[in-house]
Scaffold this active site. Structure first.
Site, PDB file in Angstrom:
ATOM      1  N   ASP A  96       0.848  -1.197   0.000  1.00  0.00           N
ATOM      2  CA  ASP A  96       0.000   0.000   0.000  1.00  0.00           C
ATOM      3  C   ASP A  96       0.883   1.247   0.000  1.00  0.00           C
ATOM      4  OD1 ASP A  96      -1.945   1.911   0.389  1.00  0.00           O
ATOM      5  OD2 ASP A  96      -2.130   1.524   2.548  1.00  0.00           O
ATOM      6  N   ASN A 100      -0.336   4.555  -0.083  1.00  0.00           N
ATOM      7  CA  ASN A 100      -0.921   5.818   0.414  1.00  0.00           C
ATOM      8  C   ASN A 100      -1.663   5.683   1.745  1.00  0.00           C
ATOM      9  OD1 ASN A 100      -3.057   4.322  -0.447  1.00  0.00           O
ATOM     10  ND2 ASN A 100      -4.019   5.931  -1.677  1.00  0.00           N
ATOM     11  N   ASP A 137      -4.148   3.849   2.783  1.00  0.00           N
ATOM     12  CA  ASP A 137      -5.584   3.551   2.908  1.00  0.00           C
ATOM     13  C   ASP A 137      -5.828   2.075   3.233  1.00  0.00           C
ATOM     14  OD1 ASP A 137      -5.059   2.302   0.531  1.00  0.00           O
ATOM     15  OD2 ASP A 137      -6.661   3.270  -0.616  1.00  0.00           O
ATOM     16  N   ASP A 163      -1.750  -1.181  -3.931  1.00  0.00           N
ATOM     17  CA  ASP A 163      -2.056  -0.406  -5.132  1.00  0.00           C
ATOM     18  C   ASP A 163      -0.909  -0.480  -6.137  1.00  0.00           C
ATOM     19  OD1 ASP A 163      -0.160   1.460  -4.018  1.00  0.00           O
ATOM     20  OD2 ASP A 163      -1.782   2.139  -2.692  1.00  0.00           O
ATOM     21  N   ASP A 168      -5.358 -10.154 -15.921  1.00  0.00           N
ATOM     22  CA  ASP A 168      -6.451 -11.106 -15.740  1.00  0.00           C
ATOM     23  C   ASP A 168      -7.604 -10.705 -16.661  1.00  0.00           C
ATOM     24  OD1 ASP A 168      -8.102 -13.080 -14.387  1.00  0.00           O
ATOM     25  OD2 ASP A 168      -6.796 -12.764 -12.652  1.00  0.00           O
ATOM     26  N   ASP A 227      -9.777 -15.921 -16.912  1.00  0.00           N
ATOM     27  CA  ASP A 227     -10.627 -16.391 -15.828  1.00  0.00           C
ATOM     28  C   ASP A 227     -11.738 -17.314 -16.359  1.00  0.00           C
ATOM     29  OD1 ASP A 227     -11.239 -16.027 -12.971  1.00  0.00           O
ATOM     30  OD2 ASP A 227     -13.126 -15.185 -13.693  1.00  0.00           O
ATOM     31  N   GLU A 240      -7.642 -20.403 -17.228  1.00  0.00           N
ATOM     32  CA  GLU A 240      -8.017 -21.060 -15.977  1.00  0.00           C
ATOM     33  C   GLU A 240      -8.965 -22.181 -16.390  1.00  0.00           C
ATOM     34  OE1 GLU A 240      -9.989 -20.279 -11.592  1.00  0.00           O
ATOM     35  OE2 GLU A 240     -10.870 -19.358 -13.334  1.00  0.00           O
ATOM     36  N   HIS A 260      -4.766 -17.180  -5.366  1.00  0.00           N
ATOM     37  CA  HIS A 260      -5.680 -16.347  -4.579  1.00  0.00           C
ATOM     38  C   HIS A 260      -7.000 -17.052  -4.277  1.00  0.00           C
ATOM     39  CE1 HIS A 260      -7.033 -16.089  -8.628  1.00  0.00           C
ATOM     40  NE2 HIS A 260      -8.165 -15.546  -8.232  1.00  0.00           N
ATOM     41  N   ASP A 261      -7.252 -18.205  -4.879  1.00  0.00           N
ATOM     42  CA  ASP A 261      -8.471 -18.973  -4.585  1.00  0.00           C
ATOM     43  C   ASP A 261      -8.193 -20.144  -3.647  1.00  0.00           C
ATOM     44  OD1 ASP A 261     -10.031 -17.394  -6.265  1.00  0.00           O
ATOM     45  OD2 ASP A 261      -9.739 -18.709  -7.993  1.00  0.00           O
TER      46      ASP A 261
HETATM   47  O1  ISL Z   1     -12.396 -20.096  -5.752  1.00  0.00           O
HETATM   48  C1  ISL Z   1     -13.183 -20.986  -5.986  1.00  0.00           C
HETATM   49  C2  ISL Z   1     -13.974 -21.527  -4.922  1.00  0.00           C
HETATM   50  O2  ISL Z   1     -13.146 -21.687  -3.856  1.00  0.00           O
HETATM   51  C3  ISL Z   1     -13.322 -21.515  -7.336  1.00  0.00           C
HETATM   52  O3  ISL Z   1     -14.398 -22.332  -7.488  1.00  0.00           O
HETATM   53  C4  ISL Z   1     -13.384 -20.339  -8.259  1.00  0.00           C
HETATM   54  O4  ISL Z   1     -14.603 -19.706  -8.110  1.00  0.00           O
HETATM   55  C5  ISL Z   1     -13.207 -20.768  -9.674  1.00  0.00           C
HETATM   56  O5  ISL Z   1     -11.966 -21.367  -9.752  1.00  0.00           O
HETATM   57  C6  ISL Z   1     -13.226 -19.556 -10.576  1.00  0.00           C
HETATM   58  O6  ISL Z   1     -12.269 -18.634 -10.145  1.00  0.00           O
HETATM   59  C7  ISL Z   1     -12.128 -17.413 -10.792  1.00  0.00           C
HETATM   60  O7  ISL Z   1     -13.350 -16.761 -11.043  1.00  0.00           O
HETATM   61  C8  ISL Z   1     -14.088 -16.305  -9.901  1.00  0.00           C
HETATM   62  C9  ISL Z   1     -13.215 -15.540  -8.907  1.00  0.00           C
HETATM   63  O8  ISL Z   1     -13.905 -15.369  -7.702  1.00  0.00           O
HETATM   64  C10 ISL Z   1     -11.925 -16.252  -8.637  1.00  0.00           C
HETATM   65  O9  ISL Z   1     -11.124 -15.504  -7.776  1.00  0.00           O
HETATM   66  C11 ISL Z   1     -11.259 -16.490  -9.957  1.00  0.00           C
HETATM   67  O10 ISL Z   1      -9.977 -17.056  -9.836  1.00  0.00           O
HETATM   68  C12 ISL Z   1     -15.161 -15.423 -10.425  1.00  0.00           C
HETATM   69  O11 ISL Z   1     -14.615 -14.493 -11.314  1.00  0.00           O
HETATM   70 CA    CA Z   2      -3.517   2.153  -1.225  1.00  0.00          CA
END
Ligand code: ISL
Ligand code: CA
Length: 600
Positions: A61, A63, A65, A69, A138, A240, A295, A370-371
């Site tokens: 971050d 700034n 908040d 960023d 993405d 995605d 993905e 991140h999932d």
């Molecule tokens: O993260 C999941 C559940 O834990 C997965 O089922 C996920 O929703 C799926 O892999 C699709 O992911 C992608 O599209 C989603 C988004 O929330 C995820 O972060 C992204 O990686 C909707 O855009």
């Molecule tokens: Ca920030």
């Protein structure tokens, strides 16, 4: 219902990939590899790259908040460069009301205001290139935000010219056939909208309506937007849930007893590959040194080459969910099987996925994103005793497979799940909505929260740990998600100083992969297949052979080998001390030990 939950389960597991213009080797390693490179067909820069995924909200971050960023990322590019990675993948940075942290885009050509503006983006891109790195963005085009101009128009009247940008089901036809939604409190992917007395489809949250790819205008609008970003100079896209864009738009009833491929009802629609070919023709082929990675949610092993066989002219890479799906109970919402994962099953999944790319196509490999929960918590051991060792062991796996590694930021430090106790600590729409769903339906909330400690997505989204100062040096303000209290010991500043840290091991093994094309292109052969504790394999290229041995357990374990180890040369060892020097046809590994040898 059971079937539908199962669908979710399968989809729950997935992740990432990339491309760009190729500078495969530096001078020194080119010379070293001269002999072995002569027989490598189809070399590409993106096959030799390591992709580093940054979740922008949580990196740095600038700034105060509390939200990471673009300026924050710019200020840390020297760090990213120091890792030895080649490509940065950023999760969505576009304008968004942030119901799903940027996966709900309200304007594809604007930067999310919390992240900065287009000037910041332009600076970021040129700074990334100046550092000799590449950038992939993405591409979220299965759905938009409900606040996107297209959707506002679409929902305003049945005659609006944007009406067919989305999937509508007029209510006079009765209720549409059930479709499961990932992030809906009622698990229902059809939302009734009274303005036009019709239902719209949303596979994810209500605020994420699905675009109608059958409409050529939608496709052209997306291609135009992709060209906009390529013309700025980005190096590729991570796409995605791309198999979801094409659907059977008659929306047939799901069979009561579910057999076969669920994706038939949700994704992989009849025109999917037509659309990907069209996208390639109209966009990707015009930017030849870029990279794409799908993905591959729901994509089975038999279908993968349809996406990535170069002769088909679609995409470069795909990441699958088979590895990530291991260890979940069937029919239960993202619930881990207490029995855990058998290493033999783990080995089988990665071995099968390697084999499909034997002759064509190219794979990806990842153990976190991140999932997903943090790699070391999910696949290694995050106890103080084994955290560093098992992190290094898993990194060794990722860096020695024949696939492009997609490495999630923070895993190079051995960051762990935060394991929140209270629902109040969570920010993720998935956790919050499933909690609400269970509350409404009388589910077991305590059990749910216990399980979330292992599986919730927020575990992998906590702020990056830079140093020992307040908030781990991530922000001077109030962080949008709690910082993991272990930041005093797990952070960049401390680990940079320690030669044996997880961080320094990561840098070292990246260098090893880079200068050793055997580890990138070499044929993969699984050894000692039934060994329940050790993952052993060789990589071979033009007469050179490397051996990788990984102990996935907390105890000593032995690998059975068919060759003489006495002349093997050690390339790397996560204990960094002497190993089993008496090894002949067996090799004893210490807990979570990882070794790579060159066999003579
Ligand atoms: O993260 C999941 C559940 O834990 C997965 O089922 C996920 O929703 C799926 O892999 C699709 O992911 C992608 O599209 C989603 C988004 O929330 C995820 O972060 C992204 O990686 C909707 O855009
Ligand atoms: Ca920030």
């Amino acid at each position: 219902m059971k079937i539908i939950k199962y669908i979710n389960l399968i989809i729950i597991m997935a992740a990432i990939a990339a491309i760009v213009s190729c500078q495969p080797q530096n001078k020194k390693s080119t010379a070293q590899n001269k002999k072995s490179t002569t027989n490598i067909p189809n070399r590409k820069w993106w096959k030799e790259a390591v992709v580093y995924q940054i979740y922008p909200r949580s990196f740095k971050d600038s700034n105060g908040d509390g939200i990471g960023d673009l300026k924050g990322i710019i200020s840390k590019l020297d760090y990213v460069k120091s890792l030895g990675v080649n490509v940065i993948w950023l999760n969505p940075i576009f304008a968004s009301p942030n119901h799903d942290n940027g996966y709900d885009i309200s304007n594809y050509r604007k930067i999310m205001k919390q992240f900065g503006d287009m000037n910041d983006f332009d600076t970021l891109l040129s700074e990334i290139h100046r550092h000799g790195l590449k950038l992939i963005l993405d591409l979220v085009v299965n759905h938009t935000s409900s606040e996107h101009r297209w959707f506002k128009q679409s929902r305003s009247s049945r005659n609006n010219s944007y009406r067919n940008y989305y999937h509508w089901w007029p209510a006079e036809r009765g209720k549409p056939a059930k479709r499961y939604s990932f992030f809906d409190v009622n698990n229902n992917a059809w939302r009734y909208d009274s303005t036009t007395n019709a239902y719209y489809l949303h596979y994810f949250a209500r605020s994420q309506p699905d675009l109608n790819w059958e409409n050529p205008k939608v496709r052209q609008a997306i291609y135009k937007m992709m060209r906009f970003w390529f013309n700025k100079g980005i190096d590729g896209f991570r796409m995605d849930v791309i198999p979801f864009i094409a659907k059977d738009t008659t929306f047939p009833k799901m069979p009561a007893k579910y057999h076969g491929n669920w994706a038939h009802f949700y994704a992989n629609g009849p025109h999917l590959h037509e659309y990907l070919k069209e996208m390639n023709r109209e966009v990707l082929s015009k930017y030849p040194n870029t990279m794409t990675v799908a993905e591959g949610a729901g994509v089975t092993i038999g279908e993968a080459l349809k996406f990535v066989d170069p002769a088909r002219k679609e995409l470069n890479m795909l990441y699958n969910f088979d590895g990530m799906s291991l260890g979940y109970l069937p029919g239960k919402y993202k619930t881990l099987d207490p029995k855990g994962v058998k290493l033999v099953d783990f080995k089988n999944v990665y071995t099968r996925w390697d084999s499909i790319y034997e002759d064509k196509g190219w794979g990806t490999i990842y153990l976190g994103n991140h999932d997903q929960p943090r790699m070391v918590t999910r696949w290694g051991n995050d106890s103080p005793q084994f955290r560093a060792l098992s992190s290094k062991m898993l990194t060794t796996f990722l860096m020695t497979m024949r696939a492009t590694p997609f490495y999630y930021f923070g895993d190079e430090l051995g960051m762990t799940n935060i394991k929140f106790d209270s629902i109040q600590d969570y920010e993720d729409i998935e956790t919050l909505h499933e909690y609400q769903h269970l509350k409404n339906t009388g589910g077991n909330l305590k059990k749910f929260l216990d399980n979330q400690k292992m599986v919730a997505r927020d575990n992998g989204r906590t702020p990056f740990q830079w140093d020992t100062t307040r908030n781990a040096g991530f922000t001077t303000g109030h962080p949008w998600l709690k910082v993991n209290p272990n930041y005093k010991t797990i952070n960049v500043a401390v680990e940079e100083k320690n030669p044996n840290s997880v961080l320094n091991y990561f840098k070292k093994i990246i260098r090893l992969r880079k200068k050793n094309l055997v580890l990138i292109y070499g044929r993969y052969t699984l050894l000692d297949k039934e060994n329940p504790d050790v993952y052993a394999y060789t990589r071979e290229l033009n007469g050179k052979k490397d051996l990788v041995l990984l102990n996935f357990t907390t105890h000593k374990a032995q690998a059975k080998l068919s060759f003489d180890m006495s002349k093997a040369k050690l390339l790397i060892d996560n204990y960094s001390t002497a190993q089993d020097t008496n090894a002949v046809k067996t090799f004893t590994l210490r807990p979570y030990e990882a070794v790579v040898f060159e066999l003579k």
